[in-house]
Write a protein that holds these residues in place. Structure first.
Motif, PDB file in Angstrom:
ATOM      1  N   ALA A   1      26.517 -66.861 -17.567  1.00 25.37           N
ATOM      2  CA  ALA A   1      26.466 -68.243 -17.104  1.00 25.37           C
ATOM      3  C   ALA A   1      25.019 -68.671 -16.987  1.00 25.37           C
ATOM      4  N   ILE A   2      24.804 -69.972 -17.120  1.00 26.88           N
ATOM      5  CA  ILE A   2      23.461 -70.525 -17.003  1.00 26.88           C
ATOM      6  C   ILE A   2      23.544 -71.891 -16.338  1.00 26.88           C
ATOM      7  N   THR A   3      22.653 -72.137 -15.378  1.00 28.45           N
ATOM      8  CA  THR A   3      22.643 -73.425 -14.705  1.00 28.45           C
ATOM      9  C   THR A   3      21.838 -74.433 -15.524  1.00 28.45           C
ATOM     10  N   SER A   4      21.881 -75.681 -15.111  1.00 23.84           N
ATOM     11  CA  SER A   4      21.112 -76.707 -15.813  1.00 23.84           C
ATOM     12  C   SER A   4      19.614 -76.438 -15.672  1.00 23.84           C
ATOM     13  N   GLY A   5      19.227 -75.712 -14.646  1.00 20.57           N
ATOM     14  CA  GLY A   5      17.823 -75.370 -14.442  1.00 20.57           C
ATOM     15  C   GLY A   5      17.390 -74.093 -15.130  1.00 20.57           C
ATOM     16  N   GLY A   6      18.341 -73.380 -15.737  1.00 25.36           N
ATOM     17  CA  GLY A   6      17.996 -72.192 -16.504  1.00 25.36           C
ATOM     18  C   GLY A   6      18.229 -70.867 -15.815  1.00 25.36           C
ATOM     19  N   SER A   7      18.750 -70.856 -14.605  1.00 23.94           N
ATOM     20  CA  SER A   7      19.092 -69.594 -13.952  1.00 23.94           C
ATOM     21  C   SER A   7      20.288 -68.977 -14.638  1.00 23.94           C
ATOM     22  N   THR A   8      20.251 -67.655 -14.799  1.00 25.09           N
ATOM     23  CA  THR A   8      21.303 -66.978 -15.556  1.00 25.09           C
ATOM     24  C   THR A   8      21.936 -65.858 -14.747  1.00 25.09           C
ATOM     25  N   ASN A   9      23.124 -65.481 -15.173  1.00 24.86           N
ATOM     26  CA  ASN A   9      23.813 -64.343 -14.583  1.00 24.86           C
ATOM     27  C   ASN A   9      24.686 -63.724 -15.668  1.00 24.86           C
ATOM     28  N   TYR A  10      24.859 -62.416 -15.581  1.00 23.79           N
ATOM     29  CA  TYR A  10      25.607 -61.697 -16.611  1.00 23.79           C
ATOM     30  C   TYR A  10      26.591 -60.713 -15.986  1.00 23.79           C
ATOM     31  N   ALA A  11      27.672 -60.475 -16.689  1.00 21.49           N
ATOM     32  CA  ALA A  11      28.559 -59.391 -16.313  1.00 21.49           C
ATOM     33  C   ALA A  11      27.817 -58.071 -16.514  1.00 21.49           C
ATOM     34  N   ASP A  12      28.110 -57.091 -15.666  1.00 24.62           N
ATOM     35  CA  ASP A  12      27.428 -55.800 -15.776  1.00 24.62           C
ATOM     36  C   ASP A  12      27.602 -55.180 -17.156  1.00 24.62           C
TER      37      ASP A  12
END
Length: 120
Positions: A49-60
């Motif tokens: 996932a990625i926010t409009s500001g560019g922060s990201t997160n990933y499944a392990d």
């Protein structure tokens, strides 16, 4: 809002693919965007996932191998997938979360899936 995903295909283990998702329509309410996948017989799971500001997160399971990026000017989100494994085989879906300030409405749009098959 319409989301159009593309870029899936057949790739050998260890190979790479890049998925693209184009958003169109009333996109001003879109916040986070992301990718999910669903393998046969399994639940749909979030991949990145990625926010409009560019922060990201990933499944392990994909950390260090997949990279999500976003081009707000082009209303595009991408998923660069490297070092692909057979267990990455699934239908991949892009998503866009929205929030309408005027009505406090929240929800998620889904694109059509694109098949990714990792096999020798």
């Amino acid at each position: 809002v319409q989301l159009q995903a593309s870029g899936g295909g057949l790739v050998q283990p260890g190979g790479s693919l890049t998925l693209s998702c184009a958003a169109s329509g009333s996109i001003s309410s879109i916040n986070a965007m992301g990718w999910y996948r669903q393998a046969p017989g399994k639940e749909r799971e979030q991949v990145a996932a990625i926010t409009s500001g560019g922060s990201t997160n990933y499944a392990d399971s994909v950390k260090g191998r997949f990279t999500i990026s976003r081009d707000n000017a082009k209303n595009m989100v991408y998923l660069q997938m490297n070092s692909l494994k057979p267990e990455d085989t699934a239908v991949y879906y892009c998503s866009a979360d929205y929030f309408v300030v005027a009505t406090f409405e929240v929800g998620r749009y889904w694109g059509q899936g694109t098949q990714v098959t990792v096999s020798s």
